[in-house]
Design a protein around this motif. Sequence first.
Motif, PDB file in Angstrom:
ATOM      1  N   VAL A  45      48.473  54.929  59.026  1.00 18.33           N
ATOM      2  CA  VAL A  45      49.330  53.804  58.632  1.00 18.33           C
ATOM      3  C   VAL A  45      49.709  53.021  59.886  1.00 18.33           C
ATOM      4  CG1 VAL A  45      51.479  53.114  57.498  1.00 18.33           C
ATOM      5  CG2 VAL A  45      50.273  55.188  56.741  1.00 18.33           C
ATOM      6  N   GLY A  46      49.483  51.704  59.856  1.00 19.55           N
ATOM      7  CA  GLY A  46      49.878  50.885  60.991  1.00 19.55           C
ATOM      8  C   GLY A  46      48.803  49.896  61.383  1.00 19.55           C
ATOM      9  N   GLU A  47      48.585  49.773  62.694  1.00 22.18           N
ATOM     10  CA  GLU A  47      47.643  48.809  63.242  1.00 22.18           C
ATOM     11  C   GLU A  47      46.380  49.497  63.738  1.00 22.18           C
ATOM     12  OE1 GLU A  47      51.191  45.869  64.939  1.00 22.18           O
ATOM     13  OE2 GLU A  47      50.042  47.147  66.321  1.00 22.18           O
ATOM     14  N   HIS A  48      45.276  48.722  63.832  1.00 22.23           N
ATOM     15  CA  HIS A  48      44.068  49.306  64.406  1.00 22.23           C
ATOM     16  C   HIS A  48      44.311  49.568  65.888  1.00 22.23           C
ATOM     17  CE1 HIS A  48      43.183  45.122  65.658  1.00 22.23           C
ATOM     18  NE2 HIS A  48      42.494  45.697  66.640  1.00 22.23           N
ATOM     19  N   THR A  49      43.708  50.626  66.392  1.00 26.82           N
ATOM     20  CA  THR A  49      44.000  51.112  67.731  1.00 26.82           C
ATOM     21  C   THR A  49      43.113  50.423  68.771  1.00 26.82           C
ATOM     22  OG1 THR A  49      42.466  52.951  67.434  1.00 26.82           O
ATOM     23  CG2 THR A  49      44.764  53.321  66.799  1.00 26.82           C
ATOM     24  N   ARG A  50      43.284  50.784  70.055  1.00 26.11           N
ATOM     25  CA  ARG A  50      42.654  50.037  71.151  1.00 26.11           C
ATOM     26  C   ARG A  50      41.148  50.247  71.263  1.00 26.11           C
ATOM     27  NH1 ARG A  50      45.336  50.878  76.759  1.00 26.11           N
ATOM     28  NH2 ARG A  50      43.805  49.244  77.275  1.00 26.11           N
ATOM     29  N   GLY A  51      40.648  51.422  70.899  1.00 20.27           N
ATOM     30  CA  GLY A  51      39.202  51.621  70.896  1.00 20.27           C
ATOM     31  C   GLY A  51      38.618  52.202  72.168  1.00 20.27           C
ATOM     32  N   GLY A  52      39.083  53.389  72.574  1.00 20.34           N
ATOM     33  CA  GLY A  52      38.529  54.068  73.737  1.00 20.34           C
ATOM     34  C   GLY A  52      38.152  55.500  73.413  1.00 20.34           C
ATOM     35  N   ALA A  53      36.833  55.755  73.298  1.00 17.69           N
ATOM     36  CA  ALA A  53      36.378  57.068  72.836  1.00 17.69           C
ATOM     37  C   ALA A  53      35.650  57.880  73.900  1.00 17.69           C
ATOM     38  CB  ALA A  53      35.460  56.897  71.616  1.00 17.69           C
ATOM     39  N   HIS A  54      35.646  57.399  75.148  1.00 18.08           N
ATOM     40  CA  HIS A  54      34.855  58.062  76.180  1.00 18.08           C
ATOM     41  C   HIS A  54      35.737  58.886  77.117  1.00 18.08           C
ATOM     42  CE1 HIS A  54      31.885  54.469  75.684  1.00 18.08           C
ATOM     43  NE2 HIS A  54      31.690  55.402  74.776  1.00 18.08           N
ATOM     44  N   PRO A  55      35.578  60.208  77.158  1.00 16.07           N
ATOM     45  CA  PRO A  55      36.340  61.014  78.120  1.00 16.07           C
ATOM     46  C   PRO A  55      35.992  60.614  79.542  1.00 16.07           C
ATOM     47  CG  PRO A  55      34.570  62.314  77.160  1.00 16.07           C
ATOM     48  CD  PRO A  55      34.607  61.018  76.397  1.00 16.07           C
ATOM     49  N   ARG A  56      36.986  60.633  80.426  1.00 16.19           N
ATOM     50  CA  ARG A  56      36.793  60.101  81.763  1.00 16.19           C
ATOM     51  C   ARG A  56      37.222  61.111  82.833  1.00 16.19           C
ATOM     52  NH1 ARG A  56      41.333  60.532  84.495  1.00 16.19           N
ATOM     53  NH2 ARG A  56      40.949  58.649  85.704  1.00 16.19           N
ATOM     54  N   GLU A  57      36.735  60.854  84.041  1.00 17.28           N
ATOM     55  CA  GLU A  57      37.186  61.570  85.227  1.00 17.28           C
ATOM     56  C   GLU A  57      37.662  60.541  86.243  1.00 17.28           C
ATOM     57  OE1 GLU A  57      37.767  64.546  86.087  1.00 17.28           O
ATOM     58  OE2 GLU A  57      36.489  65.933  84.977  1.00 17.28           O
ATOM     59  N   GLY A  58      38.510  60.986  87.176  1.00 24.64           N
ATOM     60  CA  GLY A  58      39.016  60.085  88.196  1.00 24.64           C
ATOM     61  C   GLY A  58      38.636  60.549  89.589  1.00 24.64           C
ATOM     62  N   TRP A  59      38.211  59.596  90.409  1.00 23.95           N
ATOM     63  CA  TRP A  59      37.855  59.878  91.800  1.00 23.95           C
ATOM     64  C   TRP A  59      38.683  59.000  92.725  1.00 23.95           C
ATOM     65  CZ3 TRP A  59      34.261  60.153  87.929  1.00 23.95           C
ATOM     66  CH2 TRP A  59      33.410  61.269  87.904  1.00 23.95           C
ATOM     67  N   THR A  60      39.283  59.598  93.747  1.00 29.46           N
ATOM     68  CA  THR A  60      40.016  58.837  94.749  1.00 29.46           C
ATOM     69  C   THR A  60      39.017  58.170  95.685  1.00 29.46           C
ATOM     70  OG1 THR A  60      41.913  60.336  94.643  1.00 29.46           O
ATOM     71  CG2 THR A  60      41.716  58.970  96.618  1.00 29.46           C
ATOM     72  N   VAL A  61      39.062  56.836  95.762  1.00 31.95           N
ATOM     73  CA  VAL A  61      38.115  56.085  96.590  1.00 31.95           C
ATOM     74  C   VAL A  61      38.812  55.401  97.769  1.00 31.95           C
ATOM     75  CG1 VAL A  61      36.455  55.741  94.729  1.00 31.95           C
ATOM     76  CG2 VAL A  61      38.319  54.094  95.034  1.00 31.95           C
ATOM     77  N   HIS A  62      40.124  55.573  97.861  1.00 34.13           N
ATOM     78  CA  HIS A  62      40.949  55.009  98.925  1.00 34.13           C
ATOM     79  C   HIS A  62      42.302  55.713  98.772  1.00 34.13           C
ATOM     80  CE1 HIS A  62      43.968  52.097 100.454  1.00 34.13           C
ATOM     81  NE2 HIS A  62      43.040  51.787 101.343  1.00 34.13           N
ATOM     82  N   PRO A  63      43.084  55.854  99.826  1.00 31.98           N
ATOM     83  CA  PRO A  63      44.369  56.549  99.684  1.00 31.98           C
ATOM     84  C   PRO A  63      45.282  56.031  98.587  1.00 31.98           C
ATOM     85  CG  PRO A  63      43.843  56.278 102.003  1.00 31.98           C
ATOM     86  CD  PRO A  63      42.782  55.523 101.227  1.00 31.98           C
ATOM     87  N   HIS A  64      45.063  54.793  98.123  1.00 27.26           N
ATOM     88  CA  HIS A  64      45.911  54.248  97.060  1.00 27.26           C
ATOM     89  C   HIS A  64      45.103  53.798  95.828  1.00 27.26           C
ATOM     90  CE1 HIS A  64      49.649  54.198  99.423  1.00 27.26           C
ATOM     91  NE2 HIS A  64      48.860  53.931 100.458  1.00 27.26           N
ATOM     92  N   LEU A  65      43.829  54.159  95.768  1.00 26.94           N
ATOM     93  CA  LEU A  65      42.978  53.694  94.670  1.00 26.94           C
ATOM     94  C   LEU A  65      42.191  54.851  94.064  1.00 26.94           C
ATOM     95  CD1 LEU A  65      41.538  50.442  96.297  1.00 26.94           C
ATOM     96  CD2 LEU A  65      43.205  50.549  94.426  1.00 26.94           C
ATOM     97  N   GLU A  66      42.158  54.869  92.740  1.00 25.79           N
ATOM     98  CA  GLU A  66      41.383  55.863  91.998  1.00 25.79           C
ATOM     99  C   GLU A  66      40.520  55.129  90.980  1.00 25.79           C
ATOM    100  OE1 GLU A  66      42.249  59.799  89.237  1.00 25.79           O
ATOM    101  OE2 GLU A  66      43.357  57.943  88.899  1.00 25.79           O
ATOM    102  N   THR A  67      39.241  55.464  90.944  1.00 26.19           N
ATOM    103  CA  THR A  67      38.371  54.863  89.940  1.00 26.19           C
ATOM    104  C   THR A  67      38.204  55.821  88.768  1.00 26.19           C
ATOM    105  OG1 THR A  67      36.269  53.735  89.558  1.00 26.19           O
ATOM    106  CG2 THR A  67      36.186  55.713  90.929  1.00 26.19           C
ATOM    107  N   SER A  68      38.271  55.284  87.572  1.00 33.47           N
ATOM    108  CA  SER A  68      38.128  56.042  86.337  1.00 33.47           C
ATOM    109  C   SER A  68      36.762  55.736  85.736  1.00 33.47           C
ATOM    110  CB  SER A  68      39.246  55.649  85.354  1.00 33.47           C
ATOM    111  OG  SER A  68      39.013  56.195  84.071  1.00 33.47           O
ATOM    112  N   ILE A  69      35.967  56.794  85.513  1.00 36.80           N
ATOM    113  CA  ILE A  69      34.600  56.618  85.015  1.00 36.80           C
ATOM    114  C   ILE A  69      34.358  57.575  83.845  1.00 36.80           C
ATOM    115  CG2 ILE A  69      32.147  56.804  85.580  1.00 36.80           C
ATOM    116  CD1 ILE A  69      32.848  56.089  88.453  1.00 36.80           C
TER     117      ILE A  69
END
Length: 313
Positions: A233-257
């Motif tokens: 019941v409610g609104e259609h959702t955002r649509g993200g079905a892919h499990p992800r991992e995160g890698w730190t690529v800079h002391p203040h940045l993480e990429t999600s893939i």
Amino acid sequence: MTTVTQFQPGPVIDEIRRLLTEHYVFPGVAGQLAELLQERLAGGAYTGAEAEELARLVTADLQSVNGDRHLSLQYHADQVPPKKGAAVLESIRKDFETSLGGVPRVELLDAGVAVLELAPMLFPLKWAAEPLSAALTLASRAQALIVDLRGNRGGDPDTVAFICSHLLDERTHLNSMYWRDGERTEQSWSQPHVSGARFGGSKPLYILTSNHTFSAAEELAYDLQQLGRAAVVGEHTRGGAHPREGWTVHPHLETSIPIGRAINPISGTNWEGTGVQPDVPCAAADALERAHTLARADLAVRFSDSSARSSCS
């Protein structure tokens, strides 16, 4: 005199391109994205950008090919640890501690209808099993249950299976994940036993959603909807079905893939890009009242049928 080193986007972009090529679940798209990032870098699109601005620019580019909302470059104001996935865990721990373990609300409405709000995330099961078990056991005594996911932004697929185990009567195949690493498929099942009491698989169950509901929260709604166990019941959702991992690529940045994709055993597909479509569409703000009305009507019919059977026996 202290020398301030200017932020250089190039090494960050090179590392993201490498990680995409090695890990993204769709190798063909990974190649396209790697080329796009290189072209954007060479064309000066990132020149002069500091870390926070680079995160915004790169996220837009990463999501421009196939709209995968799990692809991103995330900025963290505080320095993040280099260990894979550690940045996200560190950033969400405060949310866990300040939300009663991800269960900020358990309430009994009239007619024996309970509301269980799960927000802001479905936290890692090693953290969340205790508060979830306590809340689900308490709600098991209700005549009908409304699970509120309107403010939930995702989380752990194992936690999805844990919750489903309390809302079904027997061990059930919920979902499968295809992992690019090793090209293997892993099945997710509800648990045959739970600590505490089950709400079970027969009493009325409603799931509330909004256009902010995302990722693992979408899986919870989608799995139960496909099984015919719950009405959304409610609104259609955002649509993200892919499990992800995160890698730190800079002391203040993480990429999600994303490193995998969901495959529902009933639909043979998932909610990526489309979101979970509600059975009862309405504005998110009205969803609780709408579900409560539906639950009371359902219980009234069940009570009437039960009374009729009793009078005939």
